[in-house]
Structures are given as structure tokens and as C-alpha cells.
Write a protein that holds these residues in place. Structure first.
Motif, PDB file in Angstrom:
ATOM      1  N   GLY A  98       0.796  -1.228   0.000  1.00  0.00           N
ATOM      2  CA  GLY A  98       0.000   0.000   0.000  1.00  0.00           C
ATOM      3  C   GLY A  98       0.823   1.270   0.000  1.00  0.00           C
ATOM      4  O   GLY A  98       2.025   1.272   0.251  1.00  0.00           O
ATOM      5  N   ARG A  99       0.102   2.356  -0.294  1.00  0.00           N
ATOM      6  CA  ARG A  99       0.717   3.677  -0.492  1.00  0.00           C
ATOM      7  C   ARG A  99       1.427   4.195   0.761  1.00  0.00           C
ATOM      8  O   ARG A  99       2.543   4.692   0.705  1.00  0.00           O
ATOM      9  CB  ARG A  99      -0.402   4.651  -0.905  1.00  0.00           C
ATOM     10  N   ILE A 100       0.755   4.064   1.917  1.00  0.00           N
ATOM     11  CA  ILE A 100       1.316   4.643   3.150  1.00  0.00           C
ATOM     12  C   ILE A 100       2.662   4.005   3.479  1.00  0.00           C
ATOM     13  O   ILE A 100       3.634   4.692   3.796  1.00  0.00           O
ATOM     14  CB  ILE A 100       0.345   4.431   4.331  1.00  0.00           C
ATOM     15  N   ALA A 101       2.716   2.680   3.375  1.00  0.00           N
ATOM     16  CA  ALA A 101       3.980   1.982   3.669  1.00  0.00           C
ATOM     17  C   ALA A 101       5.042   2.379   2.645  1.00  0.00           C
ATOM     18  O   ALA A 101       6.199   2.614   3.006  1.00  0.00           O
ATOM     19  CB  ALA A 101       3.763   0.472   3.672  1.00  0.00           C
ATOM     20  N   ALA A 102       4.660   2.485   1.375  1.00  0.00           N
ATOM     21  CA  ALA A 102       5.632   2.823   0.332  1.00  0.00           C
ATOM     22  C   ALA A 102       6.193   4.227   0.540  1.00  0.00           C
ATOM     23  O   ALA A 102       7.393   4.461   0.376  1.00  0.00           O
ATOM     24  CB  ALA A 102       4.985   2.713  -1.048  1.00  0.00           C
ATOM     25  N   LYS A 115       6.477   5.817   3.363  1.00  0.00           N
ATOM     26  CA  LYS A 115       7.351   5.839   4.545  1.00  0.00           C
ATOM     27  C   LYS A 115       8.666   5.092   4.287  1.00  0.00           C
ATOM     28  O   LYS A 115       9.725   5.508   4.729  1.00  0.00           O
ATOM     29  CB  LYS A 115       6.601   5.211   5.728  1.00  0.00           C
ATOM     30  N   ILE A 116       8.584   3.971   3.582  1.00  0.00           N
ATOM     31  CA  ILE A 116       9.763   3.097   3.473  1.00  0.00           C
ATOM     32  C   ILE A 116      10.584   3.397   2.210  1.00  0.00           C
ATOM     33  O   ILE A 116      11.812   3.387   2.255  1.00  0.00           O
ATOM     34  CB  ILE A 116       9.327   1.601   3.419  1.00  0.00           C
ATOM     35  N   ILE A 117       9.915   3.651   1.097  1.00  0.00           N
ATOM     36  CA  ILE A 117      10.678   3.819  -0.157  1.00  0.00           C
ATOM     37  C   ILE A 117      11.038   5.298  -0.362  1.00  0.00           C
ATOM     38  O   ILE A 117      12.193   5.658  -0.351  1.00  0.00           O
ATOM     39  CB  ILE A 117       9.925   3.224  -1.365  1.00  0.00           C
ATOM     40  N   ARG A 118      10.026   6.150  -0.554  1.00  0.00           N
ATOM     41  CA  ARG A 118      10.323   7.596  -0.608  1.00  0.00           C
ATOM     42  C   ARG A 118       9.026   8.390  -0.529  1.00  0.00           C
ATOM     43  O   ARG A 118       7.953   7.906  -0.926  1.00  0.00           O
ATOM     44  CB  ARG A 118      11.161   7.980  -1.826  1.00  0.00           C
ATOM     45  N   PRO A 119       9.125   9.633  -0.019  1.00  0.00           N
ATOM     46  CA  PRO A 119       7.917  10.403   0.287  1.00  0.00           C
ATOM     47  C   PRO A 119       7.014  10.700  -0.918  1.00  0.00           C
ATOM     48  O   PRO A 119       5.811  10.837  -0.758  1.00  0.00           O
ATOM     49  CB  PRO A 119       8.459  11.722   0.872  1.00  0.00           C
ATOM     50  N   ASN A 120       7.595  10.780  -2.122  1.00  0.00           N
ATOM     51  CA  ASN A 120       6.733  11.094  -3.277  1.00  0.00           C
ATOM     52  C   ASN A 120       6.382   9.855  -4.093  1.00  0.00           C
ATOM     53  O   ASN A 120       6.083   9.955  -5.284  1.00  0.00           O
ATOM     54  CB  ASN A 120       7.400  12.157  -4.156  1.00  0.00           C
ATOM     55  N   PHE A 121       6.409   8.693  -3.463  1.00  0.00           N
ATOM     56  CA  PHE A 121       6.107   7.451  -4.170  1.00  0.00           C
ATOM     57  C   PHE A 121       4.666   7.461  -4.679  1.00  0.00           C
ATOM     58  O   PHE A 121       3.732   7.816  -3.965  1.00  0.00           O
ATOM     59  CB  PHE A 121       6.305   6.253  -3.225  1.00  0.00           C
ATOM     60  N   LYS A 122       4.495   7.063  -5.948  1.00  0.00           N
ATOM     61  CA  LYS A 122       3.150   7.016  -6.560  1.00  0.00           C
ATOM     62  C   LYS A 122       2.776   5.558  -6.808  1.00  0.00           C
ATOM     63  O   LYS A 122       3.274   4.942  -7.756  1.00  0.00           O
ATOM     64  CB  LYS A 122       3.151   7.760  -7.906  1.00  0.00           C
ATOM     65  N   ILE A 123       1.911   5.045  -5.979  1.00  0.00           N
ATOM     66  CA  ILE A 123       1.617   3.603  -6.034  1.00  0.00           C
ATOM     67  C   ILE A 123       0.987   3.195  -7.366  1.00  0.00           C
ATOM     68  O   ILE A 123       1.278   2.128  -7.897  1.00  0.00           O
ATOM     69  CB  ILE A 123       0.722   3.179  -4.822  1.00  0.00           C
ATOM     70  N   THR A 124       0.169   4.063  -7.965  1.00  0.00           N
ATOM     71  CA  THR A 124      -0.492   3.668  -9.220  1.00  0.00           C
ATOM     72  C   THR A 124       0.520   3.530 -10.362  1.00  0.00           C
ATOM     73  O   THR A 124       0.343   2.700 -11.244  1.00  0.00           O
ATOM     74  CB  THR A 124      -1.571   4.695  -9.630  1.00  0.00           C
ATOM     75  N   LYS A 125       1.566   4.340 -10.322  1.00  0.00           N
ATOM     76  CA  LYS A 125       2.560   4.296 -11.410  1.00  0.00           C
ATOM     77  C   LYS A 125       3.724   3.365 -11.091  1.00  0.00           C
ATOM     78  O   LYS A 125       4.351   2.818 -11.990  1.00  0.00           O
ATOM     79  CB  LYS A 125       3.140   5.694 -11.641  1.00  0.00           C
ATOM     80  N   GLU A 126       4.063   3.228  -9.813  1.00  0.00           N
ATOM     81  CA  GLU A 126       5.335   2.576  -9.475  1.00  0.00           C
ATOM     82  C   GLU A 126       5.180   1.210  -8.794  1.00  0.00           C
ATOM     83  O   GLU A 126       6.192   0.602  -8.420  1.00  0.00           O
ATOM     84  CB  GLU A 126       6.165   3.505  -8.578  1.00  0.00           C
ATOM     85  N   HIS A 127       3.933   0.735  -8.635  1.00  0.00           N
ATOM     86  CA  HIS A 127       3.784  -0.590  -8.018  1.00  0.00           C
ATOM     87  C   HIS A 127       4.480  -1.633  -8.912  1.00  0.00           C
ATOM     88  O   HIS A 127       4.512  -1.486 -10.138  1.00  0.00           O
ATOM     89  CB  HIS A 127       2.291  -0.938  -7.830  1.00  0.00           C
ATOM     90  N   GLY A 128       5.038  -2.629  -8.280  1.00  0.00           N
ATOM     91  CA  GLY A 128       5.659  -3.722  -9.037  1.00  0.00           C
ATOM     92  C   GLY A 128       7.050  -3.418  -9.583  1.00  0.00           C
ATOM     93  O   GLY A 128       7.650  -4.253 -10.256  1.00  0.00           O
ATOM     94  N   VAL A 129       7.574  -2.233  -9.283  1.00  0.00           N
ATOM     95  CA  VAL A 129       8.913  -1.866  -9.779  1.00  0.00           C
ATOM     96  C   VAL A 129       9.913  -1.976  -8.627  1.00  0.00           C
ATOM     97  O   VAL A 129       9.680  -1.405  -7.551  1.00  0.00           O
ATOM     98  CB  VAL A 129       8.907  -0.412 -10.313  1.00  0.00           C
ATOM     99  N   PHE A 130      11.003  -2.687  -8.849  1.00  0.00           N
ATOM    100  CA  PHE A 130      12.011  -2.799  -7.794  1.00  0.00           C
ATOM    101  C   PHE A 130      12.919  -1.571  -7.765  1.00  0.00           C
ATOM    102  O   PHE A 130      13.333  -1.067  -8.814  1.00  0.00           O
ATOM    103  CB  PHE A 130      12.852  -4.066  -7.979  1.00  0.00           C
ATOM    104  N   ILE A 131      13.190  -1.110  -6.552  1.00  0.00           N
ATOM    105  CA  ILE A 131      14.073   0.041  -6.337  1.00  0.00           C
ATOM    106  C   ILE A 131      15.073  -0.401  -5.278  1.00  0.00           C
ATOM    107  O   ILE A 131      14.670  -0.857  -4.199  1.00  0.00           O
ATOM    108  CB  ILE A 131      13.254   1.246  -5.817  1.00  0.00           C
ATOM    109  N   LYS A 132      16.359  -0.282  -5.585  1.00  0.00           N
ATOM    110  CA  LYS A 132      17.363  -0.743  -4.615  1.00  0.00           C
ATOM    111  C   LYS A 132      17.723   0.378  -3.644  1.00  0.00           C
ATOM    112  O   LYS A 132      18.056   1.493  -4.059  1.00  0.00           O
ATOM    113  CB  LYS A 132      18.612  -1.238  -5.336  1.00  0.00           C
ATOM    114  N   LYS A 133      17.604   0.078  -2.341  1.00  0.00           N
ATOM    115  CA  LYS A 133      18.032   1.036  -1.312  1.00  0.00           C
ATOM    116  C   LYS A 133      19.042   0.324  -0.425  1.00  0.00           C
ATOM    117  O   LYS A 133      18.693  -0.652   0.238  1.00  0.00           O
ATOM    118  CB  LYS A 133      16.835   1.496  -0.463  1.00  0.00           C
ATOM    119  N   GLY A 134      20.268   0.798  -0.430  1.00  0.00           N
ATOM    120  CA  GLY A 134      21.312   0.075   0.298  1.00  0.00           C
ATOM    121  C   GLY A 134      21.466  -1.305  -0.304  1.00  0.00           C
ATOM    122  O   GLY A 134      21.579  -1.449  -1.528  1.00  0.00           O
ATOM    123  N   ASN A 135      21.393  -2.329   0.556  1.00  0.00           N
ATOM    124  CA  ASN A 135      21.522  -3.704   0.059  1.00  0.00           C
ATOM    125  C   ASN A 135      20.173  -4.356  -0.186  1.00  0.00           C
ATOM    126  O   ASN A 135      20.114  -5.549  -0.460  1.00  0.00           O
ATOM    127  CB  ASN A 135      22.279  -4.563   1.096  1.00  0.00           C
TER     128      ASN A 135
END
Ligand code: SF4
Length: 191
Positions: free
Chosen positions: A123-127, A129-149
Motif C-alpha cells: 500500500g501507499r502509506i507503507a511505500a 514511509k519506506i521507499i520515498r515520500p513522493n512514491f506514486k503507487i499507481t505508477k510505481e507498483h511492481g517496480v524494484f528500487i534498490k536502497k542500500g543492500n
């Protein structure tokens, strides 16, 4: 930070750092294999989760379990599931930013001990908080983004899929993408 899960869970279950402690029935700490390579993170417990003390156990949880099963994942076996806030926000409202901030250290400690290779935000709220503040779930769901390891991706929250069944196909596709990534980088998950 605690260096073992038993102590971490025991202390978390006594937490009264934010207002949500006043209305909860249970602290919903998390469920699953603490050696998992794949971790799922939602936003917070709903009514059923609050009553039963386990994340994702209502209708949304049943749908999540079905989709997990379709890609050979099982909350009792090869993944771990937790939330950003461990206590239920009243009337299922979104957790407030200050509540998330108060609670996030419990999750950080869980992540530090589990050391997942993949984190899936539900969901959007978790994304946000965890991935980045301007994350757009409708456009970016299912896309892997590497943060650290850690490889991170977000999926629609199961409750959003229940509300709008047109999202089901995308949600299932995201699970297939996840399965491929697990096969690529998580040698123990499908053993
Ligand atoms: S939501 Fe988190 S910070 Fe707030 S009381 Fe519950 S465990 Fe503590």
C-alpha cells in the motif's frame, strides 16, 4: 535496539509511546519466519488484526494469503509480515505521521534482525514511509528500487484490491515479478 527477537517483541508489546496505545486491544508485532529473506510491510492493524494480534487476518489478509500461496510463499514458512504502526488507528484511519515516527524504531529493529534481501510495501502509506515520500503507487507498483543492500517494491494494499477488483490483475502480476526476483537473489526462500 534489541539484539534478539524475543526481547524486542516483549518490549514492543509493552509500548505506550503514542496515543494509539490507549485504544488498542493488542500490539500487532508481526508474524512469520524471523530468518526470512522477504519481508512484507503494511501500514497498521485494522479491527480484526487488533482483536487477534496478528497482521493481515481479515478479508484483506485472506486475499493476501491466496496471492502469497500462488507464488509459493507462506506467512508461517518463508516470509515475515509486519506493519509500520503496531497498534490500530481508531476507525481504521491512516496512521498519523507522528504516530509512524514514534513507532518506526520497532520496525527498524525488526528489519535489522531479519536482514531481508527484499522488502515489499503493501500500500501507499507503507511505500511513502519506506521507499520515498513522493512514491506514486499507481505508477510505481511492481517496480524494484534498490536502497542500500535491499531490493524494495510496493504493491497495492489487499484492502484496495478488494475495494476495486480491477486492480487484481496488476496485483497478481506484481507477485509474479516478486517471484522472479526471489528466484534471482534469495537462495533459501524456495528451498
Ligand atoms: S503504535 Fe507503536 S509507538 Fe504507538 S503505542 Fe503502539 S507500539 Fe507504541
Amino acid at each position: 535496539m534489541y539484539d534478539n527477537f524475543v526481547e524486542l517483541e516483549r518490549e514492543c508489546k509493552k509500548c505506550n509511546k503514542c496515543e494509539l496505545c490507549k485504544t488498542r486491544h493488542n500490539v500487532v508485532f508481526g508474524v512469520g519466519n524471523t530468518n526470512a529473506e522477504v519481508m512484507f510491510i503494511g501500514e497498521g492493524p485494522g479491527e480484526n488484526e487488533d482483536l487477534q494480534g496478528e497482521p493481515f487476518v481479515g478479508r484483506g489478509g485472506q486475499l493476501l494469503d491466496k496471492m502469497l500461496y500462488a507464488v509459493d510463499l507462506d506467512r508461517k514458512k518463508n516470509i515475515y509480515i509486519a506493519n509500520i504502526v503496531k497498534c490500530r488507528p481508531p476507525h481504521n484511519r491512516d496512521p498519523k505521521p507522528e504516530e509512524q515516527e514514534m513507532c518506526i524504531d520497532w520496525l527498524r529493529n525488526q528489519v535489522k534482525l531479519i536482514k531481508p534481501k527484499i522488502i515489499v510495501c503493501l500500500g501507499r502509506i507503507a511505500a511513502i514511509k519506506i521507499i520515498r515520500p513522493n512514491f506514486k503507487i499507481t505508477k510505481e507498483h511492481g517496480v524494484f528500487i534498490k536502497k542500500g543492500n535491499v531490493e524494495m517494491m510496493a504493491m497495492y494494499h489487499p484492502a484496495a484490491v478488494l475495494r476495486d477488483p480491477r486492480k487484481k490483475e496488476d496485483a497478481f502480476q506484481d507477485f509474479l515479478t516478486l517471484r522472479d526476483k526471489i528466484k534471482e537473489i534469495c537462495p533459501n526462500t524456495y528451498k
